[in-house]
Scaffold this active site. Sequence first.
Site, PDB file in Angstrom:
ATOM      1  N   ALA A  98       0.837  -1.203   0.000  1.00  0.00           N
ATOM      2  CA  ALA A  98       0.000   0.000   0.000  1.00  0.00           C
ATOM      3  C   ALA A  98       0.869   1.250   0.000  1.00  0.00           C
ATOM      4  O   ALA A  98       1.930   1.279   0.634  1.00  0.00           O
ATOM      5  CB  ALA A  98      -0.923  -0.005   1.222  1.00  0.00           C
ATOM      6  N   PHE A  99       0.419   2.269  -0.715  1.00  0.00           N
ATOM      7  CA  PHE A  99       1.110   3.569  -0.788  1.00  0.00           C
ATOM      8  C   PHE A  99       2.541   3.423  -1.323  1.00  0.00           C
ATOM      9  O   PHE A  99       3.429   4.176  -0.941  1.00  0.00           O
ATOM     10  CB  PHE A  99       1.099   4.264   0.571  1.00  0.00           C
ATOM     11  N   ARG A 100       2.737   2.418  -2.178  1.00  0.00           N
ATOM     12  CA  ARG A 100       4.036   2.145  -2.805  1.00  0.00           C
ATOM     13  C   ARG A 100       5.112   1.776  -1.787  1.00  0.00           C
ATOM     14  O   ARG A 100       6.312   1.884  -2.057  1.00  0.00           O
ATOM     15  CB  ARG A 100       4.489   3.324  -3.684  1.00  0.00           C
ATOM     16  N   LEU A 101       4.697   1.301  -0.627  1.00  0.00           N
ATOM     17  CA  LEU A 101       5.635   0.800   0.383  1.00  0.00           C
ATOM     18  C   LEU A 101       5.747  -0.714   0.191  1.00  0.00           C
ATOM     19  O   LEU A 101       5.213  -1.507   0.967  1.00  0.00           O
ATOM     20  CB  LEU A 101       5.157   1.171   1.792  1.00  0.00           C
ATOM     21  N   HIS A 102       6.440  -1.093  -0.877  1.00  0.00           N
ATOM     22  CA  HIS A 102       6.517  -2.490  -1.289  1.00  0.00           C
ATOM     23  C   HIS A 102       7.421  -3.299  -0.361  1.00  0.00           C
ATOM     24  O   HIS A 102       8.262  -2.755   0.357  1.00  0.00           O
ATOM     25  CB  HIS A 102       7.061  -2.582  -2.719  1.00  0.00           C
TER      26      HIS A 102
END
Length: 201
Positions: free
Chosen positions: A176-180
């Site tokens: 989520a939110f590009r917090l891979h």
Amino acid sequence: MDGRDGIFAGEDPFAIAQAWLREAEAVEVNDPNAIALSTVDADGLPNVRMVLLKEIEPQAFVFYTNYESQKARELEGAGKCAFVLHWKSIARQIRVRGLVHKEDGPQADAYYASRSLKSRLGAWASRQSQPLASRAALMADVAKVTAKHGTDPARPPFWGGYRITPLEIEFWADGAFRLHDRFRWTRGTVGEKWVVNRLSP
């Protein structure tokens, strides 16, 4: 604690890769085994193309191609390559960098024999990566090899497999939110113990 649990759990990166591919096979619309294979030419200029990964072995990844193609020449020249498996359906990818060796023995014979007859004849007819005058010329070549090799063609001597033995494997899952989530497995040489690090997204 690096949080390597759930889909990242395990001490064998090849087993993790096999599990991810099985998941993708259940939901990916087309070619869940498609990899973007990267090579470099003699001048160091990169090249990338899609090929189909045919097997994840206990210590390597295997695909097949024409040994006279540009990709094969670049693989032979460098002895190294990289590829990525990316699945939009499950929002994951696997990146691999490693060493390349030919697979042109009984395993390649068996895979070639498993292909459809038209694909086997096409392997004989195609001068992969070479200039082609027209589609009609290609189909004429297919007709010629069909007449010559019949319904049970042997594997062409210029066609077979490559085995990629990795020195680096990275598993990536969308967050989520590009917090891979990213975990990179590395080793200096084949046979060394893997070192695993979590990477920033």
